[in-house]
Design a protein around this motif. Sequence first.
Motif, PDB file in Angstrom:
ATOM      1  N   GLN A 229      -6.790  -8.838  10.499  1.00  0.00           N
ATOM      2  CA  GLN A 229      -7.248 -10.155  10.953  1.00  0.00           C
ATOM      3  C   GLN A 229      -6.119 -11.177  11.004  1.00  0.00           C
ATOM      4  OE1 GLN A 229     -10.750 -11.514   8.639  1.00  0.00           O
ATOM      5  NE2 GLN A 229     -10.808  -9.429   7.790  1.00  0.00           N
ATOM      6  N   PHE A 230      -4.975 -10.831  10.404  1.00  0.00           N
ATOM      7  CA  PHE A 230      -3.900 -11.803  10.250  1.00  0.00           C
ATOM      8  C   PHE A 230      -2.591 -11.242  10.799  1.00  0.00           C
ATOM      9  CE2 PHE A 230      -7.066 -12.344   6.932  1.00  0.00           C
ATOM     10  CZ  PHE A 230      -7.355 -13.710   7.033  1.00  0.00           C
ATOM     11  N   PRO A 231      -2.526 -11.012  12.105  1.00  0.00           N
ATOM     12  CA  PRO A 231      -1.310 -10.436  12.685  1.00  0.00           C
ATOM     13  C   PRO A 231      -0.103 -11.358  12.591  1.00  0.00           C
ATOM     14  CG  PRO A 231      -2.816 -11.143  14.418  1.00  0.00           C
ATOM     15  CD  PRO A 231      -3.571 -11.247  13.124  1.00  0.00           C
ATOM     16  N   ASP A 232      -0.353 -12.653  12.403  1.00  0.00           N
ATOM     17  CA  ASP A 232       0.751 -13.604  12.290  1.00  0.00           C
ATOM     18  C   ASP A 232       1.187 -13.811  10.841  1.00  0.00           C
ATOM     19  OD1 ASP A 232      -1.745 -14.742  11.782  1.00  0.00           O
ATOM     20  OD2 ASP A 232      -1.085 -16.764  12.347  1.00  0.00           O
ATOM     21  N   TYR A 233       0.639 -13.026   9.911  1.00  0.00           N
ATOM     22  CA  TYR A 233       1.037 -13.042   8.505  1.00  0.00           C
ATOM     23  C   TYR A 233       1.806 -11.759   8.189  1.00  0.00           C
ATOM     24  CZ  TYR A 233      -1.990 -16.970   7.061  1.00  0.00           C
ATOM     25  OH  TYR A 233      -2.570 -18.205   6.889  1.00  0.00           O
ATOM     26  N   GLN A 234       2.548 -11.803   7.079  1.00  0.00           N
ATOM     27  CA  GLN A 234       3.120 -10.569   6.538  1.00  0.00           C
ATOM     28  C   GLN A 234       2.714 -10.466   5.069  1.00  0.00           C
ATOM     29  OE1 GLN A 234       7.320 -11.014   7.202  1.00  0.00           O
ATOM     30  NE2 GLN A 234       7.556 -12.665   5.723  1.00  0.00           N
ATOM     31  N   PHE A 235       2.394  -9.246   4.667  1.00  0.00           N
ATOM     32  CA  PHE A 235       1.929  -8.982   3.318  1.00  0.00           C
ATOM     33  C   PHE A 235       2.923  -8.054   2.629  1.00  0.00           C
ATOM     34  CE2 PHE A 235      -1.660 -10.085   5.903  1.00  0.00           C
ATOM     35  CZ  PHE A 235      -2.445 -10.884   5.094  1.00  0.00           C
ATOM     36  N   ILE A 236       3.091  -8.260   1.325  1.00  0.00           N
ATOM     37  CA  ILE A 236       4.002  -7.454   0.512  1.00  0.00           C
ATOM     38  C   ILE A 236       3.185  -6.756  -0.565  1.00  0.00           C
ATOM     39  CG2 ILE A 236       6.004  -7.489  -1.025  1.00  0.00           C
ATOM     40  CD1 ILE A 236       6.868 -10.093   0.401  1.00  0.00           C
ATOM     41  N   SER A 237       3.368  -5.448  -0.719  1.00  0.00           N
ATOM     42  CA  SER A 237       2.612  -4.685  -1.711  1.00  0.00           C
ATOM     43  C   SER A 237       3.528  -3.682  -2.409  1.00  0.00           C
ATOM     44  CB  SER A 237       1.459  -3.938  -1.039  1.00  0.00           C
ATOM     45  OG  SER A 237       0.801  -3.080  -1.959  1.00  0.00           O
ATOM     46  N   PHE A 238       3.242  -3.427  -3.689  1.00  0.00           N
ATOM     47  CA  PHE A 238       3.952  -2.399  -4.459  1.00  0.00           C
ATOM     48  C   PHE A 238       3.101  -1.134  -4.591  1.00  0.00           C
ATOM     49  CE2 PHE A 238       6.406  -6.061  -5.266  1.00  0.00           C
ATOM     50  CZ  PHE A 238       7.647  -5.650  -5.712  1.00  0.00           C
ATOM     51  N   ASP A 239       2.029  -1.059  -3.827  1.00  0.00           N
ATOM     52  CA  ASP A 239       1.118   0.085  -3.854  1.00  0.00           C
ATOM     53  C   ASP A 239       1.692   1.202  -2.982  1.00  0.00           C
ATOM     54  OD1 ASP A 239      -0.930   1.900  -3.783  1.00  0.00           O
ATOM     55  OD2 ASP A 239      -2.390   0.555  -2.821  1.00  0.00           O
ATOM     56  N   ARG A 240       2.147   2.256  -3.619  1.00  0.00           N
ATOM     57  CA  ARG A 240       2.729   3.380  -2.873  1.00  0.00           C
ATOM     58  C   ARG A 240       1.708   4.075  -1.980  1.00  0.00           C
ATOM     59  NH1 ARG A 240       7.525   5.631  -4.994  1.00  0.00           N
ATOM     60  NH2 ARG A 240       8.467   4.340  -6.616  1.00  0.00           N
ATOM     61  N   ASN A 241       0.422   3.929  -2.312  1.00  0.00           N
ATOM     62  CA  ASN A 241      -0.626   4.589  -1.530  1.00  0.00           C
ATOM     63  C   ASN A 241      -1.189   3.713  -0.423  1.00  0.00           C
ATOM     64  OD1 ASN A 241      -0.572   6.963  -3.181  1.00  0.00           O
ATOM     65  ND2 ASN A 241      -1.714   5.838  -4.747  1.00  0.00           N
TER      66      ASN A 241
END
Length: 358
Positions: A229-241
Amino acid sequence: MRPVLYLAITSHGFGHVVRVASVAAQVQQLLPDVLLIFVTTAPHWLIKSYVKGDFIQRPKRLDVGVIQADSFSMDYGATLEKLREIRRRSPRIIAGEVDFLRLNRAQLVLADLPPLAISIAHGADIPCWCMGNFGWDFIYRSWGGEFLPEADWITALYRQGDRLFRLPLHEPMGNFANVTDVGLTGGDPQYDLAALRQKFQLLHPKEKTILLSFGGLGFAGMPYEALAQFPDYQFISFDRNAPNLENLRKITETQYRPVDFMPLCDRVISKPGFSTYAEALRLDLPVVTLPRDDFAEGPILIKNLQQYGHHQILDPVQFAQGQWDFLRETSQPPQGNQPVDKTGTKAIAQAIAEFLSR
């Protein structure tokens, strides 16, 4: 004689290791010749991401914490079984660790917060200093029933501790003697932000960058499909899966920590957890959080978050269904008038360094 510090850390998630390691790293800066002995089953790389000098890890389990499949799913039956097993084996565990302390000439035990650590320290005729924002007796007692005798056993052990550094966001911890209130603990960002942006292709502005952080146990029910829903955002995750998504950056190299990316982010989405809250509060980063009422620490953490930090409290059902309109809303300001003390890491480390320097 070389100073030796034995660090007894509860076997539950990553947060307890994070706050002890941040203190230990400061002790190491104050006393470069200190021998740090971490007693935990947590991953070695997690400690190493906070402690840059040498240390020893002794992979012993001194307590249970809570047996969980992920950050929100608790197995009460398995937890009770393991807790009773630790209690049955406690004389043998204590004897083995007393021998280890004497052999290595340790001068102090710092515990967060396995109750057996106190008996281990006293068996070797050295003090046990504790640090934390809750005791395991507080957690188990809230579950009632068969957990009550185990909670009583833990309370009796905690009462023998020599000192408690009580962290913010805490339950009363009235079973501890010699309480010293200190500020928040945690690590500091340690990488050049421009270099991080370049390495991980973080091309969006800070206000469109969101950190997803659900601790070492992760979140099996994370609705990653909502990110579309948020193509103009970037998300950061430490979830390897986590799935491979256009607007999701997965951090899998173990030298990096969530706190290293916090200055690049507009807010962090998290579960209730002391170390994530503490590191965010130390950097004045807004926290978006899911509630957790089945774990006694959860409501206390959220109440304090509302008091001290910019925040948003989510509806778990709407979050799971992918209704993430909260990202387009402004976080709520702190409800309190006084800022939280952020100097706990330094205060605890200085006290330890002074004791070990005697």
